[in-house]
Design an enzyme around this catalytic site. Structure first.
Site, PDB file in Angstrom:
ATOM      1  CD  GLU A 105      -6.944  -3.545  -6.030  1.00  0.00           C
ATOM      2  OE1 GLU A 105      -7.398  -3.920  -4.823  1.00  0.00           O
ATOM      3  OE2 GLU A 105      -6.025  -3.274  -6.533  1.00  0.00           O
TER       4      GLU A 105
ATOM      5  CE  LYS B 210      -4.382   1.569   2.286  1.00  0.00           C
ATOM      6  NZ  LYS B 210      -5.066   1.583   1.091  1.00  0.00           N
TER       7      LYS B 210
END
Length: 297
Positions: free
Chosen positions: A187, A154
């Protein structure tokens, strides 16, 4: 936000928001070289704090970024930032960048990482749309493949996601769903995707997506509710034909999807399974979490 001045954690100190500044030579600013987490607090409790901090440190390890504090010290800093701002319901952003260096790429020129923690109030991301569903598009921008960059990191470099979000904005949609390099559903720009078909909940496997903490929580809730849940590769046609679609994320929570690329999803929105999951998730956030205030420990 209360009337008190907002305080931001910056490298070990809580400083007024107006004084929370970093160098223009910080590699987080110059190159997106850093990692971050978004965390939520509900009614004085920080939800899934351990899981978020673990993911932060996993991301940092993957890019060889040494966070200059232990996990326990990081958790305490997060709690203290929320407490110092007098917040009970909050969105928390934790950022650790490579730190100040020079104009070159070399991370060895950055002797000390920059650590920032921001806590502020947050209204429900999609407002009243939780009761009627959001509209999404599929972006032409493909998700960076895992053989180029591991999606489990991330990182502060979100340009891939931002380009897809720009497409959603231009289309007047609430969110964009990205496909992977083979054309399978991957996603959203800031959330994971679930579809419901014949009573079974499906979600893309973890190999091409961020390891979502809300995603994992929803899968656990499905098992508790007796709802079958499986990981599988999902085609665009399966997304269009699904009985129900919903997105999950720290900011989005559990968001039902009404339309995908102009196609109506299912007979009602939220669908019956999505609604059960939404209710179970809200109940979970009300009873679980790390206490912020000592009198609630």
């Amino acid at each position: 936000m209360s009337e008190r001045e907002q305080l931001v954690y910056l490298n070990g100190e809580l400083v007024p928001r107006e004084e929370a500044k970093i160098s223009v030579y910080d590699h987080g600013f110059l190159y997106g070289d850093g990692v971050f987490e978004g965390i939520r607090a509900y009614d004085g409790r920080i939800f899934k704090l351990d899981e978020h901090v673990d993911r932060l440190y996993d991301s940092a390890k993957a890019i060889m970024l040494d966070i200059p504090m232990s996990k326990e010290e990081m958790k305490e800093a997060i709690i203290e930032t929320v407490r110092a701002n007098g917040l009970r319901d909050a969105y928390i952003r934790v950022v650790v960048s490579r730190g100040e260096g020079d104009l070159g790429l070399d991370p060895e020129k950055c002797p000390e990482p920059t650590v920032v923690i921001i806590a502020e109030p947050m209204e429900p991301l999609y407002g009243d749309l939780y009761e009627k569903g959001i509209e999404v598009i599929t972006a032409s921008v493909r998700r960076i493949p895992p053989d180029a960059l591991d999606p489990k990191i991330k990182s502060c470099n979100y340009l891939n996601n931002i380009l897809a979000k720009i497409q959603a904005n231009l289309a007047g949609a609430d969110e964009a769903i990205m496909l992977d390099h083979e054309g399978y559903v991957c996603e959203g720009t800031g959330d994971n995707v679930f579809v419901v078909e014949d009573g079974v909940v499906y979600t893309p496997p973890e190999d091409t997506i961020l390891r979502g903490i809300t995603r994992a929580t929803v899968m656990e809730l499905c098992e508790e509710l007796g709802i079958p849940v499986e990981e599988k590769r999902i085609t665009l046609g399966e997304l269009y034909a699904a009985d129900e679609v919903f997105l999950t994320g720290t900011a989005a929570e559990v968001a039902p999807v009404r339309k995908v690329d102009g196609r109506r999803i299912g007979k009602e929105c939220p669908g019956p399974i999505t609604r059960r999951i939404m209710e179970a998730f809200r109940e979970l956030t009300r009873r679980e979490g790390t206490p912020v205030y000592e009198d609630e420990v």
